[in-house]
Motif scaffolding. Structure first.
Motif, PDB file in Angstrom:
ATOM      1  N   GLY A  87      -2.443   5.153  -5.662  1.00  0.00           N
ATOM      2  CA  GLY A  87      -3.388   4.879  -4.590  1.00  0.00           C
ATOM      3  C   GLY A  87      -4.755   5.475  -4.881  1.00  0.00           C
ATOM      4  O   GLY A  87      -4.877   6.501  -5.557  1.00  0.00           O
ATOM      5  N   SER A  88      -5.806   4.842  -4.339  1.00  0.00           N
ATOM      6  CA  SER A  88      -7.173   5.324  -4.543  1.00  0.00           C
ATOM      7  C   SER A  88      -7.708   5.969  -3.270  1.00  0.00           C
ATOM      8  O   SER A  88      -7.168   5.777  -2.174  1.00  0.00           O
ATOM      9  N   VAL A  89      -8.783   6.731  -3.425  1.00  0.00           N
ATOM     10  CA  VAL A  89      -9.436   7.354  -2.272  1.00  0.00           C
ATOM     11  C   VAL A  89      -9.918   6.269  -1.309  1.00  0.00           C
ATOM     12  O   VAL A  89      -9.832   6.421  -0.083  1.00  0.00           O
ATOM     13  N   GLU A  90     -10.426   5.166  -1.860  1.00  0.00           N
ATOM     14  CA  GLU A  90     -10.925   4.072  -1.012  1.00  0.00           C
ATOM     15  C   GLU A  90      -9.789   3.470  -0.182  1.00  0.00           C
ATOM     16  O   GLU A  90      -9.970   3.150   1.001  1.00  0.00           O
ATOM     17  N   ILE A  99       0.837  -1.207   0.000  1.00  0.00           N
ATOM     18  CA  ILE A  99       0.000   0.000   0.000  1.00  0.00           C
ATOM     19  C   ILE A  99       0.867   1.251   0.000  1.00  0.00           C
ATOM     20  O   ILE A  99       0.594   2.206  -0.744  1.00  0.00           O
ATOM     21  N   ARG A 100       1.923   1.264   0.812  1.00  0.00           N
ATOM     22  CA  ARG A 100       2.799   2.441   0.839  1.00  0.00           C
ATOM     23  C   ARG A 100       3.422   2.667  -0.534  1.00  0.00           C
ATOM     24  O   ARG A 100       3.631   3.812  -0.955  1.00  0.00           O
ATOM     25  N   GLY A 101       3.709   1.561  -1.219  1.00  0.00           N
ATOM     26  CA  GLY A 101       4.263   1.685  -2.563  1.00  0.00           C
ATOM     27  C   GLY A 101       3.304   2.355  -3.526  1.00  0.00           C
ATOM     28  O   GLY A 101       3.712   3.144  -4.379  1.00  0.00           O
ATOM     29  N   LYS A 102       2.018   2.068  -3.382  1.00  0.00           N
ATOM     30  CA  LYS A 102       1.018   2.691  -4.262  1.00  0.00           C
ATOM     31  C   LYS A 102       0.961   4.206  -4.053  1.00  0.00           C
ATOM     32  O   LYS A 102       0.668   4.959  -4.988  1.00  0.00           O
ATOM     33  N   PHE A 103       1.209   4.654  -2.822  1.00  0.00           N
ATOM     34  CA  PHE A 103       1.106   6.080  -2.511  1.00  0.00           C
ATOM     35  C   PHE A 103       2.458   6.789  -2.499  1.00  0.00           C
ATOM     36  O   PHE A 103       2.528   7.956  -2.130  1.00  0.00           O
ATOM     37  N   SER A 104       3.528   6.084  -2.887  1.00  0.00           N
ATOM     38  CA  SER A 104       4.848   6.715  -2.863  1.00  0.00           C
ATOM     39  C   SER A 104       4.983   7.709  -4.020  1.00  0.00           C
ATOM     40  O   SER A 104       4.348   7.569  -5.069  1.00  0.00           O
ATOM     41  N   LEU A 105       5.830   8.704  -3.812  1.00  0.00           N
ATOM     42  CA  LEU A 105       6.056   9.747  -4.808  1.00  0.00           C
ATOM     43  C   LEU A 105       7.555   9.958  -4.989  1.00  0.00           C
ATOM     44  O   LEU A 105       8.266  10.222  -4.012  1.00  0.00           O
ATOM     45  N   ASP A 106       8.034   9.838  -6.217  1.00  0.00           N
ATOM     46  CA  ASP A 106       9.433  10.190  -6.459  1.00  0.00           C
ATOM     47  C   ASP A 106       9.536  11.708  -6.583  1.00  0.00           C
ATOM     48  O   ASP A 106       8.532  12.429  -6.449  1.00  0.00           O
ATOM     49  N   ALA A 107      10.738  12.211  -6.812  1.00  0.00           N
ATOM     50  CA  ALA A 107      10.961  13.659  -6.853  1.00  0.00           C
ATOM     51  C   ALA A 107      10.097  14.344  -7.906  1.00  0.00           C
ATOM     52  O   ALA A 107       9.518  15.412  -7.681  1.00  0.00           O
ATOM     53  N   GLU A 108       9.981  13.706  -9.069  1.00  0.00           N
ATOM     54  CA  GLU A 108       9.162  14.284 -10.145  1.00  0.00           C
ATOM     55  C   GLU A 108       7.691  14.313  -9.748  1.00  0.00           C
ATOM     56  O   GLU A 108       6.984  15.302  -9.979  1.00  0.00           O
ATOM     57  N   GLY A 109       7.228  13.226  -9.112  1.00  0.00           N
ATOM     58  CA  GLY A 109       5.841  13.171  -8.677  1.00  0.00           C
ATOM     59  C   GLY A 109       5.526  14.223  -7.626  1.00  0.00           C
ATOM     60  O   GLY A 109       4.448  14.831  -7.642  1.00  0.00           O
ATOM     61  N   TYR A 165     -10.351  16.823   1.713  1.00  0.00           N
ATOM     62  CA  TYR A 165     -10.513  16.180   0.404  1.00  0.00           C
ATOM     63  C   TYR A 165      -9.645  16.865  -0.655  1.00  0.00           C
ATOM     64  O   TYR A 165      -9.182  16.210  -1.598  1.00  0.00           O
ATOM     65  N   GLU A 166      -9.394  18.172  -0.496  1.00  0.00           N
ATOM     66  CA  GLU A 166      -8.517  18.869  -1.441  1.00  0.00           C
ATOM     67  C   GLU A 166      -7.145  18.200  -1.492  1.00  0.00           C
ATOM     68  O   GLU A 166      -6.567  18.011  -2.571  1.00  0.00           O
ATOM     69  N   LEU A 167      -6.631  17.849  -0.329  1.00  0.00           N
ATOM     70  CA  LEU A 167      -5.300  17.265  -0.241  1.00  0.00           C
ATOM     71  C   LEU A 167      -5.307  15.775  -0.585  1.00  0.00           C
ATOM     72  O   LEU A 167      -4.376  15.270  -1.212  1.00  0.00           O
ATOM     73  N   ILE A 168      -6.373  15.083  -0.182  1.00  0.00           N
ATOM     74  CA  ILE A 168      -6.509  13.660  -0.534  1.00  0.00           C
ATOM     75  C   ILE A 168      -6.567  13.506  -2.049  1.00  0.00           C
ATOM     76  O   ILE A 168      -5.945  12.612  -2.633  1.00  0.00           O
ATOM     77  N   LYS A 169      -7.320  14.396  -2.698  1.00  0.00           N
ATOM     78  CA  LYS A 169      -7.455  14.358  -4.155  1.00  0.00           C
ATOM     79  C   LYS A 169      -6.096  14.572  -4.827  1.00  0.00           C
ATOM     80  O   LYS A 169      -5.757  13.891  -5.805  1.00  0.00           O
ATOM     81  N   LEU A 170      -5.298  15.490  -4.297  1.00  0.00           N
ATOM     82  CA  LEU A 170      -3.961  15.722  -4.840  1.00  0.00           C
ATOM     83  C   LEU A 170      -3.097  14.470  -4.711  1.00  0.00           C
ATOM     84  O   LEU A 170      -2.420  14.058  -5.656  1.00  0.00           O
ATOM     85  N   LEU A 171      -3.133  13.866  -3.516  1.00  0.00           N
ATOM     86  CA  LEU A 171      -2.302  12.691  -3.266  1.00  0.00           C
ATOM     87  C   LEU A 171      -2.692  11.526  -4.179  1.00  0.00           C
ATOM     88  O   LEU A 171      -1.842  10.908  -4.823  1.00  0.00           O
ATOM     89  N   CYS A 172      -3.974  11.246  -4.253  1.00  0.00           N
ATOM     90  CA  CYS A 172      -4.433  10.113  -5.074  1.00  0.00           C
ATOM     91  C   CYS A 172      -4.263  10.398  -6.560  1.00  0.00           C
ATOM     92  O   CYS A 172      -4.043   9.475  -7.351  1.00  0.00           O
ATOM     93  N   GLY A 173      -4.355  11.674  -6.935  1.00  0.00           N
ATOM     94  CA  GLY A 173      -4.220  12.035  -8.345  1.00  0.00           C
ATOM     95  C   GLY A 173      -2.808  11.893  -8.882  1.00  0.00           C
ATOM     96  O   GLY A 173      -2.604  11.812 -10.093  1.00  0.00           O
ATOM     97  N   GLN A 228      -8.931   5.873   2.512  1.00  0.00           N
ATOM     98  CA  GLN A 228      -9.974   5.772   3.536  1.00  0.00           C
ATOM     99  C   GLN A 228      -9.672   4.630   4.504  1.00  0.00           C
ATOM    100  O   GLN A 228      -9.878   4.749   5.714  1.00  0.00           O
ATOM    101  N   GLN A 229      -9.157   3.534   3.970  1.00  0.00           N
ATOM    102  CA  GLN A 229      -8.901   2.351   4.789  1.00  0.00           C
ATOM    103  C   GLN A 229      -7.591   2.441   5.571  1.00  0.00           C
ATOM    104  O   GLN A 229      -7.528   2.012   6.727  1.00  0.00           O
ATOM    105  N   PHE A 230      -6.561   3.012   4.962  1.00  0.00           N
ATOM    106  CA  PHE A 230      -5.226   2.958   5.572  1.00  0.00           C
ATOM    107  C   PHE A 230      -4.665   4.318   5.991  1.00  0.00           C
ATOM    108  O   PHE A 230      -3.643   4.363   6.677  1.00  0.00           O
ATOM    109  N   GLY A 231      -5.308   5.398   5.561  1.00  0.00           N
ATOM    110  CA  GLY A 231      -4.742   6.714   5.819  1.00  0.00           C
ATOM    111  C   GLY A 231      -5.148   7.309   7.151  1.00  0.00           C
ATOM    112  O   GLY A 231      -5.938   6.748   7.907  1.00  0.00           O
TER     113      GLY A 231
END
Length: 434
Positions: free
Chosen positions: A83-86, A26-36, A71-79, A89-92
């Protein structure tokens, strides 16, 4: 100060995912490299977010910033991640205002690290702030907060023993290798990736195994060569990876790739191999465990290795928390000063307006109206009144937000609150926002 809130229009949030609830997948799905991270900041800027930082490490991905709704920040992260909003919701988790501030202090001082007392995260926070400042996304409050957290980190590190003793992911990795690879001093060790964890692991390998058969491979060969010259180890090109895998007895993978670089097909082995994957997202496909003799350990597995060092470190948590509380109090005193200033200025303007209106009325009625004398007297009275209000707001036990609200209501100097009805309700995410 549990009711800390700097802005009437927005809330300060800390949200993200960490090793505590989200596994490596799950952490891998939400990870961001420098460009991201840069892309996320750029979008935040276009969407009118005024101040925000984002950090992404092997243990956590987090956003700290101002928003009308999380939600403004969640949307940025998932976008900008897989990772998905769902899943969020479960792990964040989401913290706001004083809880968000406290969370950053705990993260920055190593109290929330996967291995207690690991201070590597503070450099990530510093880098994240610099990146945000370059993009015009760091306001005065965030500047003050980050610098106070850095100060807290230094004091906790120097004034407590919470980081004493060898305990880190890289050290735990080396200890595992020593315990599970017989005659480790004569094993062929291949290290793929020369980032911070890779470098630290290499240093610990040399220090604790006295091994002279360590080979480095990195996509950017120049970085591997710089490290190799300092540590006197072998460097091979990325094109030599498959050949070196055939020779290796121990493989340590610590790359920043967003998908696995090592899998069953690439290995093609018919001999034992111990693999340690210290990467987020995972850089070694789980299918390698299908090969007889291959053992795969991941970062999360190694972090569970408890020892006496970590138990000793826990004794110093209260001292670290006391330092945090002192510096938080200084931060909140500064916040209160900034928070009260607009209300005090508005109150002074309102009192002057009342005086001016009364002057105009009295000048029409009085034949010998001494405007100069009355102006002097009224100015002194206004100054004394303002002084009393300011003193009250600066008192330690004053409920500042309630007092400001009362003053603004009585003197009709309130502020506009935006309509947030278009945002989804916080309850929709079933996440504790306390």
């Amino acid at each position: 100060m549990e009711n800390f809130k700097l802005s009437q229009n927005t809330t300060f949030y800390a949200l993200g995912l960490s090793y505590k609830k989200a596994d490596a997948l799950i952490r891998g799905k939400f990870s961001l490299d420098a460009e991201g991270q840069s892309d996320l900041l750029a979008q935040a800027k276009t969407e009118g977010i005024e101040s925000l930082i984002v950090i992404s490490t092997c243990n956590r991905t987090e956003i700290y910033g101002w928003a009308s709704h999380p939600y403004e920040l969640i949307k940025l992260l998932c976008g900008h991640t897989k990772g998905s909003v769902e899943e969020f919701q479960q792990f964040g988790y989401i913290y706001k205002n004083s809880q968000a501030v406290s969370h950053m202090f705990r993260v920055g001082t190593g109290l929330e690290s996967q291995i207690l007392g690991d201070f590597e995260i503070i450099s990530q926070i510093r880098t994240a702030f610099s990146r945000s400042r370059e993009k015009g996304l760091a306001d005065t409050f965030l500047d003050r907060l980050v610098n106070t957290v850095i100060q807290a980190s230094k004091k906790v590190k120097t004034e407590t023993k919470i980081s004493c003793g060898a305990a880190s992911v890289s050290f735990a990795s080396v200890q595992y290798i020593i315990q599970n690879a017989a005659d480790v001093g004569n094993k062929n060790i291949l290290l793929l990736g020369t980032g911070k964890i890779g470098r630290n692991t290499c240093v610990n390998l040399l220090k604790h195994t006295k091994n002279s058969h360590i080979t480095l491979i990195n996509r950017t060969r120049h970085k591997a060569e710089l490290l190799a010259r300092r540590l006197n180890v072998i460097v091979k090109g990325y094109g030599d990876l498959k050949e070196e895998l055939q020779r290796a007895d121990v493989l340590v993978v610590a790359t920043g790739a967003q998908s696995p670089t090592i899998d069953k097909t690439l290995l093609g082995l018919h001999k034992p191999l111990l693999i340690l994957d210290l990467s987020i997202p995972r850089n070694v496909d789980a299918d390698v465990k299908e090969i007889p003799g291959v053992t795969l350990m991941h970062l999360d597995d190694l972090s569970q290795i408890a020892d006496e060092t970590l138990e000793r470190r826990k004794q110093h948590i209260p001292a670290a928390e006391a330092i945090i509380e002192d510096l938080k109090s200084e931060l909140y005193a500064w916040v209160n000063g900034r928070k009260c200033a607009p209300t005090i200025h508005a109150l002074k303007a309102k009192l002057n307006e009342i005086v001016s209106t009364e002057f105009a009325f009295q000048k029409k009625k009085a034949i010998h109206f001494d405007e100069v004398q009355m102006d002097l007297v009224s100015s002194r009275i206004i100054q004394k009144l303002i002084g009393h209000f300011a003193s009250h707001l600066k008192e330690e036990n004053t409920p500042v937000d309630q007092s400001i609200e009362f003053i603004e209501k009585v003197f009709q100097i309130g502020r506009f609150m935006p309509d947030r009805s278009s945002w989804p309700t916080e309850e929709k995410y079933r996440i504790n926002l306390s």
